[in-house]
Structure formats: C-alpha cells, structure tokens
Design a protein around this motif. Structure first.
Motif, PDB file in Angstrom:
ATOM      1  N   ARG B  49       0.826  -1.212   0.000  1.00  0.00           N
ATOM      2  CA  ARG B  49       0.000   0.000   0.000  1.00  0.00           C
ATOM      3  C   ARG B  49       0.860   1.262   0.000  1.00  0.00           C
ATOM      4  O   ARG B  49       0.467   2.288  -0.547  1.00  0.00           O
ATOM      5  CB  ARG B  49      -0.961  -0.019   1.199  1.00  0.00           C
ATOM      6  CG  ARG B  49      -2.109  -1.022   1.029  1.00  0.00           C
ATOM      7  CD  ARG B  49      -2.894  -1.209   2.316  1.00  0.00           C
ATOM      8  NE  ARG B  49      -3.533   0.011   2.731  1.00  0.00           N
ATOM      9  CZ  ARG B  49      -4.694   0.474   2.250  1.00  0.00           C
ATOM     10  NH1 ARG B  49      -5.344  -0.227   1.354  1.00  0.00           N
ATOM     11  NH2 ARG B  49      -5.208   1.600   2.673  1.00  0.00           N
ATOM     12  N   GLY B  53       0.839   4.092  -2.869  1.00  0.00           N
ATOM     13  CA  GLY B  53       0.509   5.473  -2.511  1.00  0.00           C
ATOM     14  C   GLY B  53      -0.742   5.560  -1.661  1.00  0.00           C
ATOM     15  O   GLY B  53      -1.292   6.637  -1.464  1.00  0.00           O
ATOM     16  N   LEU B  54      -1.207   4.420  -1.151  1.00  0.00           N
ATOM     17  CA  LEU B  54      -2.413   4.419  -0.320  1.00  0.00           C
ATOM     18  C   LEU B  54      -2.085   4.641   1.152  1.00  0.00           C
ATOM     19  O   LEU B  54      -2.962   4.880   1.967  1.00  0.00           O
ATOM     20  CB  LEU B  54      -3.175   3.101  -0.478  1.00  0.00           C
ATOM     21  CG  LEU B  54      -3.597   2.767  -1.901  1.00  0.00           C
ATOM     22  CD1 LEU B  54      -4.318   1.439  -1.953  1.00  0.00           C
ATOM     23  CD2 LEU B  54      -4.486   3.866  -2.453  1.00  0.00           C
ATOM     24  N   GLU B  55      -0.824   4.489   1.513  1.00  0.00           N
ATOM     25  CA  GLU B  55      -0.366   4.767   2.872  1.00  0.00           C
ATOM     26  C   GLU B  55       0.822   5.703   2.754  1.00  0.00           C
ATOM     27  O   GLU B  55       1.671   5.512   1.877  1.00  0.00           O
ATOM     28  CB  GLU B  55       0.126   3.479   3.569  1.00  0.00           C
ATOM     29  CG  GLU B  55      -0.907   2.411   3.765  1.00  0.00           C
ATOM     30  CD  GLU B  55      -1.769   2.627   4.986  1.00  0.00           C
ATOM     31  OE1 GLU B  55      -1.530   3.600   5.733  1.00  0.00           O
ATOM     32  OE2 GLU B  55      -2.700   1.834   5.158  1.00  0.00           O
ATOM     33  N   GLU B  56       0.868   6.679   3.639  1.00  0.00           N
ATOM     34  CA  GLU B  56       2.038   7.562   3.615  1.00  0.00           C
ATOM     35  C   GLU B  56       3.245   6.821   4.169  1.00  0.00           C
ATOM     36  O   GLU B  56       3.121   5.983   5.060  1.00  0.00           O
ATOM     37  CB  GLU B  56       1.754   8.796   4.461  1.00  0.00           C
ATOM     38  CG  GLU B  56       0.977   9.843   3.693  1.00  0.00           C
ATOM     39  CD  GLU B  56       0.739  11.105   4.512  1.00  0.00           C
ATOM     40  OE1 GLU B  56       1.620  11.478   5.300  1.00  0.00           O
ATOM     41  OE2 GLU B  56      -0.336  11.682   4.340  1.00  0.00           O
ATOM     42  N   ASN B  70       7.655   9.305  -3.174  1.00  0.00           N
ATOM     43  CA  ASN B  70       7.046   9.416  -1.835  1.00  0.00           C
ATOM     44  C   ASN B  70       5.825  10.341  -1.827  1.00  0.00           C
ATOM     45  O   ASN B  70       4.824  10.056  -1.186  1.00  0.00           O
ATOM     46  CB  ASN B  70       8.054   9.981  -0.834  1.00  0.00           C
ATOM     47  CG  ASN B  70       9.063   8.950  -0.422  1.00  0.00           C
ATOM     48  OD1 ASN B  70       9.565   8.234  -1.267  1.00  0.00           O
ATOM     49  ND2 ASN B  70       9.387   8.865   0.864  1.00  0.00           N
ATOM     50  N   ASP B  71       5.933  11.473  -2.532  1.00  0.00           N
ATOM     51  CA  ASP B  71       4.859  12.465  -2.484  1.00  0.00           C
ATOM     52  C   ASP B  71       4.030  12.519  -3.767  1.00  0.00           C
ATOM     53  O   ASP B  71       3.364  13.517  -4.030  1.00  0.00           O
ATOM     54  CB  ASP B  71       5.454  13.852  -2.195  1.00  0.00           C
ATOM     55  CG  ASP B  71       6.112  13.883  -0.830  1.00  0.00           C
ATOM     56  OD1 ASP B  71       5.603  13.185   0.074  1.00  0.00           O
ATOM     57  OD2 ASP B  71       7.144  14.561  -0.670  1.00  0.00           O
ATOM     58  N   VAL B  72       4.090  11.456  -4.539  1.00  0.00           N
ATOM     59  CA  VAL B  72       3.327  11.433  -5.795  1.00  0.00           C
ATOM     60  C   VAL B  72       1.992  10.709  -5.553  1.00  0.00           C
ATOM     61  O   VAL B  72       1.955   9.667  -4.891  1.00  0.00           O
ATOM     62  CB  VAL B  72       4.136  10.709  -6.908  1.00  0.00           C
ATOM     63  CG1 VAL B  72       3.312  10.588  -8.186  1.00  0.00           C
ATOM     64  CG2 VAL B  72       5.440  11.450  -7.169  1.00  0.00           C
ATOM     65  N   ALA B  73       0.898  11.275  -6.043  1.00  0.00           N
ATOM     66  CA  ALA B  73      -0.436  10.678  -5.852  1.00  0.00           C
ATOM     67  C   ALA B  73      -0.523   9.325  -6.556  1.00  0.00           C
ATOM     68  O   ALA B  73       0.171   9.102  -7.551  1.00  0.00           O
ATOM     69  CB  ALA B  73      -1.501  11.616  -6.407  1.00  0.00           C
ATOM     70  N   PRO B  74      -1.371   8.401  -6.064  1.00  0.00           N
ATOM     71  CA  PRO B  74      -1.461   7.059  -6.648  1.00  0.00           C
ATOM     72  C   PRO B  74      -1.649   7.078  -8.171  1.00  0.00           C
ATOM     73  O   PRO B  74      -1.022   6.318  -8.896  1.00  0.00           O
ATOM     74  CB  PRO B  74      -2.690   6.452  -5.977  1.00  0.00           C
ATOM     75  CG  PRO B  74      -2.893   7.224  -4.735  1.00  0.00           C
ATOM     76  CD  PRO B  74      -2.309   8.574  -4.939  1.00  0.00           C
ATOM     77  N   LYS B  75      -2.510   7.980  -8.653  1.00  0.00           N
ATOM     78  CA  LYS B  75      -2.837   7.968 -10.087  1.00  0.00           C
ATOM     79  C   LYS B  75      -1.650   8.405 -10.944  1.00  0.00           C
ATOM     80  O   LYS B  75      -1.607   8.129 -12.136  1.00  0.00           O
ATOM     81  CB  LYS B  75      -4.043   8.859 -10.367  1.00  0.00           C
ATOM     82  CG  LYS B  75      -3.813  10.344 -10.189  1.00  0.00           C
ATOM     83  CD  LYS B  75      -5.080  11.091 -10.575  1.00  0.00           C
ATOM     84  CE  LYS B  75      -4.968  12.595 -10.636  1.00  0.00           C
ATOM     85  NZ  LYS B  75      -4.095  13.293  -9.756  1.00  0.00           N
ATOM     86  N   ILE B  79       1.239   2.919 -11.946  1.00  0.00           N
ATOM     87  CA  ILE B  79       1.138   1.547 -11.442  1.00  0.00           C
ATOM     88  C   ILE B  79      -0.300   1.075 -11.674  1.00  0.00           C
ATOM     89  O   ILE B  79      -1.195   1.893 -11.843  1.00  0.00           O
ATOM     90  CB  ILE B  79       1.426   1.476  -9.918  1.00  0.00           C
ATOM     91  CG1 ILE B  79       0.588   2.553  -9.228  1.00  0.00           C
ATOM     92  CG2 ILE B  79       2.896   1.623  -9.614  1.00  0.00           C
ATOM     93  CD1 ILE B  79       0.533   2.431  -7.757  1.00  0.00           C
ATOM     94  N   MET B  81      -3.165  -1.698  -9.957  1.00  0.00           N
ATOM     95  CA  MET B  81      -3.359  -2.560  -8.793  1.00  0.00           C
ATOM     96  C   MET B  81      -4.452  -3.595  -9.050  1.00  0.00           C
ATOM     97  O   MET B  81      -5.467  -3.273  -9.671  1.00  0.00           O
ATOM     98  CB  MET B  81      -3.778  -1.715  -7.601  1.00  0.00           C
ATOM     99  CG  MET B  81      -2.737  -0.693  -7.201  1.00  0.00           C
ATOM    100  SD  MET B  81      -3.321   0.310  -5.831  1.00  0.00           S
ATOM    101  CE  MET B  81      -3.808   1.789  -6.679  1.00  0.00           C
TER     102      MET B  81
END
Lengths: 357, 372
Positions: B49, B53-56, B70-75, B79, B81
């Motif tokens: 996760r 990018g679902l968990e910091e 590290n600071d890039v949004a999931p979208k 990637i 999932m």
C-alpha cells in the motif's frame, strides 16, 4: 418547526404535559400570554386566520420555567425562518454545491435530521424520484489533493451520468446518483440481487476506483433516498456507519448501515459495561489466548458462519488444525464457539475487544 | 517497465508502540516477479500500500524507476493494482470495465478499443466483452480485473492476494496463468500473498516478512534449502520443517546431535562448521524437513549413523505419498513424508534415518542458522 417533536422534548425536560391548540385569534402583542389558568405560547406567525399555540396549565410552571419555554420556542421559530430562507444561488455548479453542503453540515451540526431541503437547483434532477445516496470520507492529504471538478468527473464517469456531488467539508462528500445504476447492475444475472447487495457491489467498486485515482477513502451508503425530504437523515445514518466502521472494522473501507446493527448496539454500551462484559467473559483466559492467530481464526470462523470446512479452507489450514485451535480457545476461556450461544457471546466480545484494546 | 527501490522504509501508525514496517530495504529489478509473503499482520500489505501510494511513508525513500515517488499521488505513479476483492464495476459490461481507466485518461476511442481487444485476447475473455460482472464466474471476473490493469500498460503491477477469493482448483489454475502473463508482458510485478505455495511457484524472488521486518530475500530454491533463520525455515514447506531441541557433543573426533532418543552423527563438513563456530557442547535446534526422513531399506542401510526409532501415531495416505506423525524422536511430534509404496500401519514401531546432509542447525537464542 416539527411541533410534535418540540412538544415531546419539552415534556421530557420538564415532566409535564403540553397541548397543541389552534386559536381563532392571538390575544396578546407578545409571544406568550396567560388566560384562565392556561399559558399559551405562539408557534407560527400571527395572521388573520387561526394561530397554532402550545398550551400548558399555568400552575405547573415556575416563573423561570415559563421564561425558558419562551426562549426555546423563540429559538425554534428563528430556526424555521432560517430553514425556509432560500439559499443564495451561486453562479457556478461548484458554488451551488458548496452552499448546499454548508447548509446540510450546519443543520446536522445543530442536531436536525428531519428538515426537508430548501429548493435547490442542484437537486432538481432528483426532485421527484429516489436516488442512490453515498457518502465518501476521503483521507485528504497533501499528496492526495483533488478538486471538486476532478472528483465530479470521476464520479460522473463511474456512474455514466450527471450526478450531484455535495462537499460537506474537504474530506466528506455526498454523492447522489440516479437509481438507474442499480437497474444496470442487476442486468444479466440469473437471479435478481437485493437492493442492499447491489448497493454494496457498487460501493465496493467505487471504493476501488477512488483509491486508484485519489487515495484511500471510506464509503457508506443509505441506499435509495428521496433527497429533497430525507437527505439529512440519510447523511446522518451514513456518517454513523462510517464512525462505527472506523471503530469496529478498521481494515474495511465500505461501511453500510444495514450491516452494522450489532456494532451500533454495542457502541451504546458505556465503557465500564464494555470492560465488565469482557472481563467476565474472558476471566479465565491467559493474556496470550487472544493472539493475532487466534483473533484471525475466530473472525474467519464467524465470517464463514461457523462452518469448519469453509473456515479451514479460507485460512489455508487443515481442519484438524482449526479444531485444535478452537479446542485451545475452549480450554482457556470455557467458551466453545461451535455452540451457538457461546459463538454469539464470543463474537460480541471480539467486537468489543477491538474497541477497548 | 521499471525497477522499484525501497530504501530504509518505515511505517508508523499514531499510537502504535512498534512500527508496522521497519527498515525495509529492497531493490526490485525491472521485469522481476517479486513476492512478499508472511503471516497475517506481518506488514506485507502495508508495504504494498505504501508502494501504491495508499499509505504515507513515515520514513525512507521509494523510487519507481529513477523517480522519487514518496509524495506522488497514486494515479500519477504509473502503477496498476489488482486486489483481493477485484470489485468490478457492476453496472458496466466487461468492455466498459476494461476501458474505464483509459477513458478517464482521455485516450482516443480507437486506441482504447485496440488495447481492450488485445488484453481480452491475451486473457481469453474476448467472448465475454458484452457481459455484465454478475453473469461471470469467479475465474472470469478475476481475468477481467487483470485485464483492467493490463490495458493501462503500467510500469509496475501491484497484486494484493488476488487469488484468495477463488476456490482451490481455480487458484491453482490462475496461479499459472498470472505467471505466464507476467512473462509474456515482460513486466515488473509485486505480489502479496500469505500462501507459501503461491510464493514458491510464482516468484523470481521471495521476500519473507515477519513483524514488519524482512527475514530473508532470495529465490524460492535458496529460501527452501538455505533458510536464514527458524522463522523462514518453519514458514516455507508443507508439512512444516521438524524442529528438535538438543545438544551438540563431540567424542572421538565425531560431533553428534543428542536429544531424547536421538544420538546422530554430523557429517564432517557440518561438524567442522559447528566446531569452528564454537557450538560443540551447546544447546541447538535441529531442523529437518519431512521429506528428509527416510524409511527405505537402502537408505537405512547406507545411513547407520543417523538412524532413529519411532512410534507411528497417525498415517495419512495421500495416494502418491504417506505422511507419518511420529513420536519418540525428541520431545514432540515429528512428521515424515515417505513413499506411498511403504507399508506403514498406525501404532507400529519403525526405524527411520535422517538425511544428515539436509539438516539445518539453529541457535536457540538468536534463532539464526549456524550451518550456512
């Protein structure tokens, strides 16, 4: 003003009986007056026609209680005026949605779950029909920043229609979608699913879509609602479900009110009672009895309706290993979860254990 | 496709005493199929996760390719999932489910169509494109979920227990399908499971985790034959490795392992190792896999120094092999996997021999191997 509701609350608070009466004329320049041993409190506006009032025997109220009742009713009258004041209509869609969101948030903050919505352009599409109501509680962070427009586009693409998106805050968003989505989801299947099952499948898939595009969020739904009259109570229910879900099912992200009855019941227990229940039930257990392996085993056992074969499959263990673990739990606690009565108690204890630990 | 680099990654939740993931270091090569495996709560899903990018990330650096994300949004991580629930959009048909992500990314219609048709062909679901999810079987739904990810042509695939909702037969089938697919697409896959069979059969390399800490990273073969510690040794293999507590003693130049009813000699190579490491005269734990305990006459004859007597508590005949549950070797139950042609009965006394070249010895305090 919900007159019956206000009357009941006053009766509960003061322990006396009020009557709702209709007077031909209002006999005073003020909002209340006494006549022949009865005090009348004005409810609505003074017109040439009949006036509704709340009446109470004068000897039952002290001077200060009379003043207090007067103040309560004055506040209620102001509230009603506020509710019926048309909302300022912002020029753009987002502005209108935010105004409506603020109105909903303010009403709920004041404990109002009954008022109908004021006439609002954003809701015209759902004025006469039921719509699917969902609440998104997003874990808004610096990395997962998104705008109204981005979320609206996502939601509209997902539901393949124009929907209503109402922000309650930066985190909480109400989604109102056409009920046609449920019909579309129910096509092709051999057997029709219940509305609850369809709503759940839509919410689960919406969650998967949202986390991919925006980030983690929790979702609730109150199913089909008539938004103009029932939105406040629907949002109240959905917020409650997310609060319970966060407490009792922290690793799940879709929390539906109709699946949280037991949790709601347990939530109302005060903390001392919760601890007492747990202590009594687990008094013989050693500290190590409820380790993570045992917790997972018991939870999976309940999820699989106490079916040994299904549980061992789900846990990838031999049925004898499962039986051994259940025996070990019985030895430690005296509770045999294969017995219905004990299973109910242990299931409740597990839910409380998560909250208290 | 891209490499993924996790450098000193930590995950701490507010209020928790210990981090859920501690000092996670891993370099995943481009096109590698890596499996994170471990028991429930070991931190494998949390790690995935964080990559998604679902968990910091509480501490450390995560790179996808050369980019710090590290600071890039999931979208924006490029990637795709696939989850355990593989919740398909129930109101859309298979084609629309697969096209959804591309439509949102504003791909042209003919490009969307090309990608969906190609993925459907690869996954053998071209005939299902008009159907709604309700009309699909579990395996077909799983394929559509994979298709949704494939059309995106992402740099990395993340899969979190994608087969655990399928029945055993279908799981075995889809296991092979996913491995085949990953090779065909030449893509980087990070796959989370708690099923050691999935881990052993699918991964180029396996990361074994426990309590938020990497226990060992290696190929399936190396992990199975050369476990770094007791946890890895006990986690991989079914039935699990037997552990017998005992002591190493030396007499007349021969180092032996002694426990209840056991006195077996170590081969010279291993004897030298434990002698050099100072374990002679000390308590150790002997590990032996069930298949390394034999009862064939020829093996017994060739291994007089590792023979043991045991009482057969239970015989499980699986058709192609027999699992024996034995007492009398050390203090607990010992499990042996022997050939089905052996005629062994419940309640009998038998003679067996341990393949001493396959044994493992562990330090009882550190739980680390001492035979590597």
């Amino acid at each position: 003003m919900n007159l019956e509701h206000t009357k009941q609350r006053l009766e509960q608070a003061l322990g006396i009986t009020f009557r709702i009466v209709t007077l031909d004329r209002w006999g005073s320049q003020t909002d209340s007056y006494e006549e022949q041993g009865t005090i009348f409190y004005r409810i609505g506006g003074i017109t040439d026609e009949a006036v509704q009032a709340l009446a109470v025997d004068a000897h039952l109220l002290s001077h200060s209680e009379r003043q207090l009742v007067g103040m309560v009713l004055e506040l209620e009258r102001r509230n009603v005026q506020q509710q019926h004041k048309p909302l300022p209509q912002a020029a753009d869609e987002e502005g209108r949605a935010r105004e409506l969101g603020k109105w909903v948030a303010d009403r709920l903050e004041e404990g109002d779950t009954q008022s109908p919505l004021p006439d609002h352009a954003a809701l015209r599409a759902f004025q006469f029909n039921s719509c699917l109501a969902l609440l998104l509680d997003t874990e808004f962070s610096e990395t997962n920043r998104f705008t109204y427009k981005e979320l609206k586009r996502l939601i509209d693409t997902y539901f393949e229609s124009d929907n209503v998106l109402i922000p309650l805050s930066e985190r909480e968003w109400i989604v109102l979608a056409s009920s046609a989505v449920l019909e579309a989801a129910n096509e092709d299947g051999e057997l029709g699913d219940s509305t609850e099952e369809l709503v759940e499948s839509i919410a689960l898939a919406l969650h998967e879509m949202i986390i991919e595009w925006i980030g983690e969020c929790r979702i609730s739904s109150s199913g089909l609602v008539h938004a103009p009259s029932n939105l406040l109570s629907a949002v109240h229910n959905m917020r409650g479900a997310i609060r319970l879900g966060r407490l009792f099912h922290v690793e799940e992200y879709v929390h539906l009110p109709w699946k949280l009855h037991l949790e709601r019941l347990l939530y109302t227990m005060d903390d001392r009672e919760k601890k007492k229940f747990l202590e009594q039930l687990m008094k013989n257990a050693e500290h190590t009895t409820l380790d993570s392996e045992m917790l997972t085993t018991l939870q999976t056992f309940f999820q699989n309706d106490c079916n040994i074969s299904e549980t061992s499959k789900a846990l990838y263990i031999h049925r004898n290993t499962l039986l051994y673990r259940l025996d070990k739990f019985k030895q430690a606690t005296g509770m045999d979860v294969r017995n219905f009565h004990d299973a109910v108690l242990v299931h409740m204890a597990l839910l409380l254990y998560k909250v208290t630990k | 496709m891209a490499s993924v680099s996790l450098r000193h990654i930590y995950k701490r939740y507010p209020g928790a005493k210990e981090p859920s993931v501690s000092d996670f270091n891993l370099e995943i090569k481009d096109k590698e199929f890596i499996v994170l495996v471990g028991p429930s709560g070991c931190g494998k899903s949390t790690t995935l996760r964080m990559i998604a990018g679902l968990e910091e990330i509480s501490e450390g650096e995560l790179y996808i390719g050369d980019r710090l994300v590290n600071d890039v949004a999931p979208k924006d991580r490029d990637i795709a999932m696939v989850f355990q629930s593989y919740a398909l959009y129930p109101h859309m048909n298979v084609y629309q489910n697969m096209a959804f992500g591309l439509k949102l990314r504003k791909f042209k219609k003919d490009e969307i169509d090309r990608r969906v048709q190609e993925a459907a062909k690869i996954l053998d679901i071209a005939h299902l494109l008009d159907r709604k999810p309700k009309a699909l079987s579990g395996g077909q739904r799983q394929r559509v979920a994979l298709g949704r990810a494939i059309v995106r042509d992402p740099q990395v695939f993340l899969m979190d227990e994608p087969l655990s909702n399928l029945d055993a037969k279908l799981r075995g089938h889809m296991r092979a399908e996913i491995s085949k697919l990953a090779k065909r697409l030449e893509t980087t896959v990070i796959y989370v499971t708690h099923d050691q069979v999935e881990a052993m059969t699918m991964g180029d390399r396996i990361v074994v985790m426990n309590n938020g800490v990497i226990q060992q990273v290696d190929t399936p073969e190396q992990l199975y034959n050369h476990p770094a510690n007791l946890f890895v040794a006990g986690f991989l293999g079914s039935p699990t490795m037997n552990f017998i507590k005992g002591r190493l003693e030396e007499a007349n130049g021969v180092v032996s392992f002694k426990a209840t009813n056991i006195d077996i000699a170590l081969p010279e190579g291993r004897a030298k190792l434990v002698r050099d490491k100072g374990y002679v005269g000390k308590e150790v734990i002997l590990g032996v896999r069930p298949e390394d305990i034999h009862n064939e006459p020829i093996f017994l004859e060739a291994s007089p120094n590792s023979a043991v007597n045991a009482y057969v508590d239970v015989v499980e005949n699986l058709g192609h092999e027999i699992i024996l549950y034995l007492s009398g070797i050390g203090d607990g139950t010992t499990v042996a996997r022997v050939d089905a042609r052996n005629n062994v009965a419940d309640g009998s006394n038998i003679k067996l021999a341990i393949d001493m070249n396959k044994i493992h010895l562990f330090d009882p305090t550190t739980e680390l191997t001492i035979t590597e």
